[in-house]
Design a protein around this motif. Structure first.
Motif, mmCIF file in Angstrom:
data_model
loop_
_atom_site.group_PDB
_atom_site.id
_atom_site.type_symbol
_atom_site.label_atom_id
_atom_site.label_comp_id
_atom_site.label_asym_id
_atom_site.label_seq_id
_atom_site.Cartn_x
_atom_site.Cartn_y
_atom_site.Cartn_z
ATOM 1 N N GLN A 93 0.806 -1.218 0.000
ATOM 2 C CA GLN A 93 0.000 0.000 0.000
ATOM 3 C C GLN A 93 0.837 1.264 0.000
ATOM 4 N N PRO A 95 4.093 3.111 -0.681
ATOM 5 C CA PRO A 95 5.375 2.961 -1.347
ATOM 6 C C PRO A 95 6.516 3.606 -0.564
ATOM 7 N N GLN A 157 4.895 4.611 -6.505
ATOM 8 C CA GLN A 157 4.114 3.400 -6.712
ATOM 9 C C GLN A 157 4.430 2.808 -8.082
ATOM 10 N N PRO A 177 -2.851 -1.022 -3.617
ATOM 11 C CA PRO A 177 -1.785 -0.238 -4.236
ATOM 12 C C PRO A 177 -2.146 1.221 -4.507
ATOM 13 N N THR A 178 -3.434 1.546 -4.489
ATOM 14 C CA THR A 178 -3.800 2.930 -4.809
ATOM 15 C C THR A 178 -4.449 3.648 -3.635
#
Lengths: 330, 325
Positions: A93, A95, A157, A177-178
């Protein structure tokens, strides 16, 4: 990849907590599978179990994780190292905390490539630049020698995605991830992932709590609740025709643009922490359509057709028609 | 009657680099000339924008939790930036805040009773029976059980903690609440509970809200009026239904289109902006959105657009208003 009857528990001061009790989860080759659920539903635990990166307090009690015909749970730590980071990679999640602030971002990237492909430093460097170009970073040579703090969240990311793809993996686990990104940056990253699909042949497990993101990116969706998948199916089926009352309620509870409603339908209560595994359905206490059988017997997943599996005793688990305006359909 | 809240030309700059004798050499323009107003009691003004646009700073400056660099803030007709300490204390009873993170907004070492009782003690000097009754009433108001009164914050879930934060904010019967991302730390099913509670309280107590959120769906659900911020300035404002269905400013259009909609049929309709939000330290002259704007023109680089009424109370700051994508 196939997961069967995976049980993972945590030892805590308050006793044993059942974190995962996952009956069945399949990831098909080349697909993007959205894994959704609320905090504590076991999404991240599933990913960590696959990579065998669970905390020492966690204990895998039973089950199997079959990846390309082999059970990952039977692998030794040395064998896992040939899989982890090569055939299965992960994007986290945040970076910023995945990158070492005192090294340029290219450092780990070049090293990963050099270690995995056993090529010269110069060749690895060139591949790293190619990877950064693949994730659409402007002037990749410059990014290679930039420190993490010099890059924005979205760029970091992208670097993480480049790193995860550098070994040409078969499975990419993307854990929220976003989530740490702004919506306009999130849109950039989602578009990037979509574009990259043509270039890579990895399956992607996209873990998120955001149903909108899943609708945008996933081919299939698995909904998790209290450590198990309660529903899995094509993205269209899950969003248009949810079979489990939890999924249906979750979809109703989100405020949506373009349909203002007076009050939002709510799911009463909170996600349970399973300290004493019960025989019945974990959603029973909050379920509006529960029946007596749900309390005493755990529902098994049933196929509603087209690979749409629902774990609910109510034949198709559908909610009675909702009276609030603007239900479901957009 | 004067409007409940009126903000004129509000600026907040933070010094970023200092010379060795302490003078600032450059400034971060967190809030840079913001005008807004909440006319009627019982209404909600939503502030939407991405991280770093200055929306949180704006909320804090309005409550005078941070000193303003320039501008005027009228609360019920009085400029609160000119009030002395005594007068400000009295006004603060009417203005409260609900923070984003209910985990750090509550002191972990004191009970819920003491948390909620604190404003009652300091402002109204209540004690004993009276205090206990008030605390119990407040907890009931936000949907918490009276038996929870002697518990500590860690014994509650995120949603329950946010209820405690709301109970504390309501303790002095305020007229105006700043809600700074009240649900972004919460799960979807809990978010719905808290949003419903806030709406219910507004209807019953006639509260006015300044709702700060990056989530446009939440803003739309709650707000009557919306202001969209970009790099410290409001780029568009007006009635919520109007702004969120027909945005004029290219940034507002992109922001709105980038919100992932839980409907797989709506894929691929988003406008993807290039690049990142530029730094608010010494921001560009001309339009601040210039570097990312998909419809920019040469004029945008030279001249900063001013917020102008495009009809029907729909204000927009763009040279090309209405001709966007």
């Amino acid at each position: 990849m196939q997961i069967r009857n995976l049980k993972v528990a945590f030892r805590t001061y308050g006793g044993r907590v059942q974190a995962l009790d996952l009956h069945r989860l399949d990831v098909r080759p080349g697909e993007i599978l959205g894994l959704v659920g609320e905090t504590g539903s076991g999404k991240s635990m599933t990913a960590l179990s696959i990579l065998r990166l669970l905390d020492r307090k966690a204990e895998v009690q039973s089950g199997e994780i079959i990846f390309q015909g082999e059970d990952l749970l039977k692998k030794t730590e040395v064998e896992m190292r040939t899989i982890r980071g090569r055939r299965i990679t992960m994007v986290f999640q945040d970076p910023m905390s995945s990158l070492n602030p005192v090294f340029p971002v290219g450092e780990p990237l070049v090293r990963i490539i050099a270690a995995h492909e056993k090529v010269s430093f110069r060749a690895a460097r060139q591949r790293a630049i190619d990877m950064l170009a693949l994730v659409r970073l402007p002037s990749p040579e410059k990014v290679l020698s930039a420190y993490p703090h010099e890059l924005s969240g979205g760029m970091r990311q992208r670097v993480m995605i480049a790193m995860a793809l550098s070994s040409n993996p078969d499975l990419l686990l993307a854990d929220e991830p976003t989530t740490a990104l702004d919506v306009t940056i999130q849109a950039q990253i989602l578009r990037l992932i979509e574009e990259l699909r043509a270039h890579i042949n990895a399956s992607i497990v996209f873990i998120t709590h955001n149903l909108g993101v899943v609708a945008r990116i996933a081919d299939r969706v698995a909904v998790m609740y209290a450590g198990d998948v309660v529903e899995i199916g094509s993205t269209a089926d899950i969003f248009r025709n949810p079979g489990h009352p939890y999924t249906a309620l979750l979809l109703q509870a989100i405020p949506r643009l373009g349909q203002k409603r007076g009050t939002l339908p709510v799911i009463e209560g909170t996600v349970p922490v399973v300290t004493h595994p019960q025989p019945g359905c974990y959603f029973y206490p909050r379920c509006p359509v529960r029946i007596e059988r749900c309390r005493v017997e755990r529902p098994e997943a049933k196929d509603l057709g087209d690979g749409h599996w629902v774990a609910c005793w109510k034949q198709d688990g559908r909610l009675p028609p909702d009276n609030s305006e603007g239900n479901g359909e957009v | 009657m004067p409007p409940l809240l009126e903000v004129r030309g509000l600026k907040k700059y933070f010094p970023v680099r200092r010379t060795w004798w302490g003078g600032a050499t450059s400034w971060l323009h967190a809030v840079d000339g913001v005008d807004l107003r909440i006319d009627a009691p019982g209404t909600t003004l939503g502030i939407a924008g991405e991280s770093g646009c200055g929306k949180t700073t704006l909320g804090r400056v309005i409550l005078r939790l941070l000193p303003a660099t320039a501008g005027e803030i009228y609360f019920e007709g009085r400029d609160i930036l000119k009030l002395n300490y005594q007068a400000l204390r009295a006004v603060r009873r009417d203005m409260q805040i609900v923070f984003q993170d209910p985990y750090s907004a509550l002191d972990p070492r004191i009970t819920v009773r003491d948390i909620v009782a604190e404003p009652l003690r300091t402002h109204l000097h209540l004690g004993g029976r009276e205090l206990d009754d008030q605390v119990a009433a407040l907890l009931a108001e936000v949907g918490l059980d009276a038996s929870h009164i002697y518990r500590f914050p860690h014994e509650f879930s995120g949603g329950q903690r946010q209820r405690v934060v709301i109970a504390r904010a309501l303790a002095l019967h305020p007229k105006f609440l700043v809600l700074d991302e009240p649900t972004s730390a919460l799960d979807v099913s809990v978010q719905a509970q808290i949003l419903n509670l806030l709406k219910d309280l507004q209807a019953r107590l006639g509260l006015s809200y300044l709702l700060i959120s990056h989530d446009l769906s939440v803003v739309e659900h709650m707000a009557d009026e919306v202001a969209v911020m970009y790099l410290g300035q409001i780029v568009e404002r007006g009635p919520a239904a109007e702004i969120l269905s027909h945005p004029w400013h290219p940034y507002a259009q992109a922001l709105l289109s980038a919100v992932p909609v839980p409907d797989p049929g709506q894929r691929g309709r988003e406008i993807v902006l290039e690049g990142n939000v530029p730094s608010a330290v010494d921001p560009p002259t001309g339009c601040r959105f210039y570097s990312r704007c998909p419809v920019r023109r040469p004029v945008c680089r030279e001249k900063a657009p001013v917020l102008a009424d495009g009809g029907g109370g729909h204000w927009v700051a763009c040279h090309l208003a209405g001709h966007g994508t």
